[in-house]
Scaffold this active site. Sequence first.
Site, PDB file in Angstrom:
ATOM      1  N   SER A 112     -10.019  -0.408   7.469  1.00  0.00           N
ATOM      2  CA  SER A 112      -9.314  -0.356   5.997  1.00  0.00           C
ATOM      3  C   SER A 112      -8.722  -1.349   5.441  1.00  0.00           C
ATOM      4  O   SER A 112      -8.226  -1.411   4.292  1.00  0.00           O
ATOM      5  CB  SER A 112      -8.415   0.913   6.141  1.00  0.00           C
ATOM      6  OG  SER A 112      -9.060   2.194   6.251  1.00  0.00           O
ATOM      7  N   LYS A 160       0.733  -1.199   0.022  1.00  0.00           N
ATOM      8  CA  LYS A 160      -0.111  -0.095   0.015  1.00  0.00           C
ATOM      9  C   LYS A 160       0.976   1.362   0.082  1.00  0.00           C
ATOM     10  O   LYS A 160       1.919   1.271   0.642  1.00  0.00           O
ATOM     11  CB  LYS A 160      -0.901   0.119   1.110  1.00  0.00           C
ATOM     12  CG  LYS A 160      -1.804   1.256   1.205  1.00  0.00           C
ATOM     13  CD  LYS A 160      -2.665   0.932   2.718  1.00  0.00           C
ATOM     14  CE  LYS A 160      -3.737   1.944   2.646  1.00  0.00           C
ATOM     15  NZ  LYS A 160      -4.783   1.850   4.025  1.00  0.00           N
ATOM     16  N   SER A 186      -9.820   1.751   3.179  1.00  0.00           N
ATOM     17  CA  SER A 186      -8.801   2.670   2.377  1.00  0.00           C
ATOM     18  C   SER A 186      -7.532   1.747   1.426  1.00  0.00           C
ATOM     19  O   SER A 186      -7.296   2.305   0.410  1.00  0.00           O
ATOM     20  CB  SER A 186      -8.185   3.603   3.181  1.00  0.00           C
ATOM     21  OG  SER A 186      -7.289   3.204   4.053  1.00  0.00           O
TER      22      SER A 186
END
Lengths: 95, 485, 488
Positions: free
Chosen positions: B175, B76, B151
């Site tokens: 997330s 990420k 997210s």
Amino acid sequence: MSIDQKTVKYIAKLARISINEKKAKNLANDLTNIFKFIEKLNKLDTKNIEPLTSIAETKLHLREDNIKDANIRDQILENSPEKNKEYFVVPKVIE
Amino acid sequence: MSEIIKLTLNELVAGIKKKKFSSHEVTKDFVNRCIKSKKLNSFITDNFDNALKISKKFEIKSNQNKQLPGIPFAVKDLFCTKGIKTTAGSKILNNFIPSYESTVTQNIWNEGAILLGKLNCDEFAMGSSNETSFFGNVENPVGKKLVPGGSSGGSASALAANLTPATIGTDTGGSIRQPASFTGTVGLKPTYGSCSRWGIVAFASSLDQAGPMTKNVKDCALLFQVMSSYDQKDSTSVNFTRERYSEKLNQNIKGMNIGIPKEYRVEGMPSDIEKLWKQGIEYIKNSGANIVDITLPHTNYALPTYYIVAPAEASSNLARYDGVKYGLRTDGNNLIDMYEKTRSEGFGDEVKRRIMIGTYVLSSGYYDAYYLKAQKVRKLIKSDFDTAFDKVDAILTPSTPTSAFKIGEKTNDPVSMYLNDIFTVPVNLAGLPAISIPGGHDEKGFPLGLQIIGKAFEEQTILNVAYCLEQKINFKNQIKDWWLK
Amino acid sequence: MNKEKFDYYIKKNSNIYEVIIGLEVHAQVLSKSKLFSGSPTVFGAKPNINVSLVDAAFPGMLPVINKFCVEQAVKTGLGLNAKINLFSVFDRKNYFYADLPQGYQISQYKNPIVGEGVVVLDMPYGTKKIGIERLHLEQDAGKSIHDLDPNCTYVDLNRSGVALMEIVSKPDLRSPEEVNAYIKKIRSIMRYLGTCDGNMQEGSLRADVNVSVRLVGDNNFGTRCEIKNVNSIKFMQIAIEHEANRQVDEIENGKKIDQETRLFDSKKNITRSMRTKEDAHDYRYFPDPDLLPLRLEQSLIDNLKKDLPELPDEKKERFIKEHNLSAYEANILVSEKEISDYYEEVIKNSDKKLATNWITGDLFAVLNKKNISISESPVGAKNLSSLINMISSGKISGRIAKEVFEIMQEKNQNPKQIVESKGLIQQSDPKKLEKIILEVLSNNKDKVEQYKSGKVKLFGFFVGQVMKVSDGKANPQLVNEILKNKLK
């Protein structure tokens, strides 16, 4: 509680974000709705509750007074928007 | 299509160690697939050339004792990676190249893995659909125009699409778990303090935790074992004995007590979810564990609490993005003007909203009514769990109140977007570990997740319960590769 | 002595005002590395050399507290006779400025590490107790340099993150003199403890001054103004005087005092209102979530207390009791650690009274003339001790000693060498002295007659003559004795 544009502008100033009239209006709406949702908390009686001080289940780690990081000026300045070998450079501050 | 890309992390590790295939072969296959999958927009920055170079030089001979030898691995874009652009999904960091590596990713590279690229995410991890990224929306491989969740949307999407054998995300209010649920993958949010936050772009310091996102529970245990370490550079890192989680993985949950919290049965909950949950409960019973009804009375206050605490901390954490030291700078007439223009241009709408909320709830006259109050409610929420865990070893709930929705469906209503996190947020507030595994599909054929919550530092327990359930559920994802060029 | 007596009033239009002063002193902690990061604290380094990734607030960076800084704060608290709080919290103080890279300063708000204490001042009118409100730890900011370029400001973060102890006094000070004494006392205590070097020129000790006025007899406090940017005690005193008078003038003209922050202008010796765009300084304090509360063990406090060096007040009492010094003398000797160290070195082998006189008299005269501190003294403690011993043993007279002392200043020479090389040893042989005295008396028979018939003042003349003949080396006490004898 309703959040008006004046408040929005004040908060934006505190947060150093510029917003125009239209944005201020939209934000006032959004924030009012969000706060309606947040205000659910008022229903709870928390008079005698201690606030949480930390969620980490450990003691604060105290480190020894040793010098570990020094002399990395190149690294510190290399991402700087205004290129200068020694300093960060910003527009003049008005005092 | 390559069979290599369908393999699990464990299978790839075994294969490389046994010389069934080389790191280079594996990396090449993943890179090729990534290149053909641009439609998903899972990546912000690719490291394909480098990865191929490194994998070519990789020899297994000297790396037999590594846990992830030669494995290509995307992460990420919230993890600072040395020399590789790190954006946090934001325009304000669009040109930022860190000179340092986050502790968690360093742990991964130390075990032989190779950086494949940086994955798309909601801006500064604020979002539940990966629709707030400066770099555009991410699509869910499950179906066209579906959100992957957020997210860690890019991570979940890439994982489910087999663009990376495993990945890592961060979880502040759900997330990792929510996108795992939306994409039919496994995601673990560890106990707060388990994985170091050093080098991870901070959103809400008392809630953020990095965690593994994998295709199955066995991979999750392996990756968690690699990620978790005590880091003195992070004052909230906890020094506890970390197990060999993957070696101790065990399906046997006989005699365990699994709690079912009544407050998680929300009004208007889709029947699919109810069904899935009931099914999970049956599987638990069949495995010899006991189902115990428990109550977490303050559950309904978790979301409002979260939407005070998280924005408050974020408003302060994001103050450093001011155009002075790094990142975007928009010129201004003077310093204040520069700040205001930079931050206005550099931050997206959701980030601005949350900064505003956070600034407001901390401001003079409101601190007691909001922030202090929220910290007290947080104490109550944690106590709920502490009380429940006197009676049970783990708690079973759905992961999300719906399956993946359409891109654009909820962007006009922030509050309805926030409701996505209703089952995941209490866990972050209490600092507990929780894992989401695919429980099945809903009527539309989209995946739905089941969440297992555990006691602090007892990841082994929830991994075991998850492992057991996973075997019984036998989930097979129905992803069709529709996006491939 | 009336302990409340102070003579700093401002009289205007037959009204008498007193001045209420409170100080917030910022003292840089003497430590090798910064409060929350491992970069060095050395003064005078090239720009941005002493800066770490944490100091520059890069994404993902986190604070880790320096144990030594915590101990230094505790020690300072003990030196201020203050309560050490076993539980304290670090809060973020949020605001934007170019030299504040995080956009917040890590400080302590509601739960400081040190609570109430007291500092005793020695004023000419007696001792006065000044209350300490609290002491807390916080990060220092970097430096903004405005004059290197007309169009921009340069930022140096070397100082960013250095540990500061903020010491807040109660509003107990009543005059610029008391402020002077207070700062000097706090500075001295910290230098004794080694927790801060108190160097105002280098900025390791700074103060903000809060000033208000009220009519004598009024029990309510007036509105106060904060004066920033005073970097010397002298300027502080000027600023206070000016500000107090300004406030009195305003009140006498029927105006109200606005609570505001003012800057001291050292060129014009006035205070100016700070023109800030936003009136609100809403710092939005909240506990720093990257840190945990600081919980200290009582055993740590006890151990630190045990190892504290003797502090000025204790030392002063001891000097008065054990060394028989006067309060005045003791005060001078303890006022700076370097002075008391010097004194204690000298008296290791020398007479205390002589040491006191020579240090506070002759040595201080030299230091004042050359405008240097005792650590730069041209005469070292060991050599002064040597000199004093020669006086005590009668080897040289006090008068000769002064001559020798002059010579010693040039190169901190060993006085024994000087005395020997210049043949200055006192003449203490009674037989030889007697010979000289008899010679003098016989050469001044007329004066002897006058003395014997009542002009006793001539005794001094005879002594003088003996000194002259002996090149000043005659032992004065012996001369007195023998002369008295011979003049009977």
